[in-house]
Scaffold this motif. Structure first.
Motif, PDB file in Angstrom:
ATOM      1  N   ILE A 189      -5.968   4.316  -0.803  1.00 57.26           N
ATOM      2  CA  ILE A 189      -5.458   5.209  -1.839  1.00 57.26           C
ATOM      3  C   ILE A 189      -6.246   5.146  -3.204  1.00 57.26           C
ATOM      4  N   ALA A 228      -4.565   8.118  -8.087  1.00 52.77           N
ATOM      5  CA  ALA A 228      -3.525   8.327  -7.541  1.00 52.77           C
ATOM      6  C   ALA A 228      -2.191   7.505  -8.469  1.00 52.77           C
ATOM      7  N   ALA A 235     -10.751   9.591  -0.024  1.00 50.42           N
ATOM      8  CA  ALA A 235      -9.672   8.777   0.899  1.00 50.42           C
ATOM      9  C   ALA A 235     -10.190   7.984   1.952  1.00 50.42           C
ATOM     10  N   GLU A 261       0.746  -1.322  -0.044  1.00 51.35           N
ATOM     11  CA  GLU A 261      -0.124  -0.097   0.115  1.00 51.35           C
ATOM     12  C   GLU A 261       0.680   1.313  -0.034  1.00 51.35           C
ATOM     13  N   ARG A 262       1.403   1.658  -1.003  1.00 54.32           N
ATOM     14  CA  ARG A 262       1.990   2.779  -1.222  1.00 54.32           C
ATOM     15  C   ARG A 262       2.113   3.232  -2.860  1.00 54.32           C
ATOM     16  N   VAL A 263       1.850   4.618  -3.123  1.00 52.63           N
ATOM     17  CA  VAL A 263       1.526   5.082  -4.321  1.00 52.63           C
ATOM     18  C   VAL A 263       2.677   4.592  -5.384  1.00 52.63           C
ATOM     19  N   GLU A 295     -14.458   9.039  -5.748  1.00 48.32           N
ATOM     20  CA  GLU A 295     -13.311   8.752  -4.989  1.00 48.32           C
ATOM     21  C   GLU A 295     -13.588   9.501  -3.464  1.00 48.32           C
ATOM     22  N   SER A 335      -6.359  -1.764  -2.964  1.00 48.88           N
ATOM     23  CA  SER A 335      -5.975  -0.725  -2.222  1.00 48.88           C
ATOM     24  C   SER A 335      -7.160  -0.347  -0.983  1.00 48.88           C
ATOM     25  N   LYS A 343       2.148   1.010  -6.236  1.00 49.81           N
ATOM     26  CA  LYS A 343       0.899   0.551  -7.000  1.00 49.81           C
ATOM     27  C   LYS A 343       1.205   1.230  -8.251  1.00 49.81           C
TER      28      LYS A 343
END
Length: 312
Positions: free
Chosen positions: A121, A125, A186, A92-94, A184, A118, A97
């Motif tokens: 996120i 993104a 967060a 789970e990191r931009v 969307e 995810s 991904k």
């Protein structure tokens, strides 16, 4: 769009292996890939162990048949090139991904659908640069997805509008309970609800109102009993003689005043986390975490079996 028959799982940790079970138990052919060779080598054994436990409580019948529909791919391309649907479950990191989304994009069929596990996120993104970005969205499960069936479907602004209703139908066919997040945000729905409860739990502990164990007990033996089969709106609808409007009139001012107590939420400080961790490690030593997770999964299996046996 045709029904999903061939599925690729990208990322074969706890969530990815659970997704493999979800699809295979309903008859799909599943190809699993993970960048870590050690995970690829062990994932089928872990899946078989989970299926054997599920068989014990009547959630599945034929372990061999389900496991036989799952194979491990040596490369990402081998996993996704023929897939109707691809479930990505990487870290789970931009940046992570984004990288895996671009790699999937380069290897997938143009008509495939890609769902990301995810947790918070949004897909916008990390999928903007994909050639087939209209085929990407978030399909966020609860861990473990083969036992907790909710999956949040969250489209990016560029997701093909036809995909969400199609995938909602398909996820239901695979035994999940899909919920649609219309746009969307967060954290989506589940983690925003969970976050509200967690933030209040941390605050109550920090201010000395109760121990972590007693806060946990309030949920496990209070709120959680109802929430295991009803949501918050239905709960309050049944908790006042005149339903939800009556409940709001009676208790709305109380909840408003409680909410005003938290107008400036604090981060979970290192000291606060340390105190809760110390209490938890006294109750459950670190070396027992894996055993307790297995206990959790066993309880979940029995709860799921009970719920499946009941008629709404």
């Amino acid at each position: 769009m045709q029904p999903i028959r061939n599925v690729a799982i990208v990322g074969a940790g706890l969530v990815g292996s659970g997704w493999a079970i979800v699809f295979a138990r309903s008859g799909a052919t599943v190809r699993v890939y993970d960048a870590e060779a050690s995970i690829r080598a062990s994932v089928l054994d872990r899946i078989r162990d989970s299926l054997a436990d599920m068989r014990e409580v009547g959630l599945v019948d034929d372990v061999d048949a389900i496991a036989g529909r799952i194979t491990v791919a040596d490369t990402l391309g081998d996993a996704v090139s023929d897939a109707d649907y691809i479930q990505e479950s990487v870290f789970e990191r931009v940046d992570v991904k984004t990288a895996i989304s671009l790699a999937i994009d380069a290897a997938m069929r143009p008509d495939a659908i890609v769902g990301s596990s995810s947790s918070g996120i949004p897909a916008s993104a990390f999928t903007e640069g994909c050639v087939h970005r209209s085929r990407f969205l978030v399909s966020h499960p609860v861990n473990p997805p083969h036992l907790v069936p909710v999956v949040e479907l969250v489209p990016a602004p560029w997701t093909d509008p036809a995909i969400v209703p199609f995938l909602r139908t398909e996820m239901a066919r695979f035994g999940q309970v899909p919920v649609v997040v219309n746009r969307e945000i967060a954290g989506f729905i589940l983690n925003r609800l969970q976050g509200a409860l967690l933030n209040e739990a941390w605050a109550l502990f920090e201010e000395g109102y109760a121990s972590a164990a007693d806060i946990d007990a309030t949920v496990a033996h209070g709120l959680g009993l109802r929430w295991s089969f009803m949501g918050p709106f239905e709960t309050i609808d049944l908790n006042a003689p005149g339903g939800v409007a009556d409940y709001a009139q009676r208790l709305g001012p109380l909840y408003h005043s409680v909410a005003q107590d938290r107008t400036e939420p604090k981060p979970w400080s290192e000291g606060l986390v340390g105190k809760v961790a110390a209490e938890r490690r006294e109750a459950l030593p670190g070396e027992s975490l894996a055993d307790r997770r297995a206990w959790r999964d066993g309880r979940l299996m029995r709860l799921v079996a009970h719920k499946q046996a009941q008629k709404d």
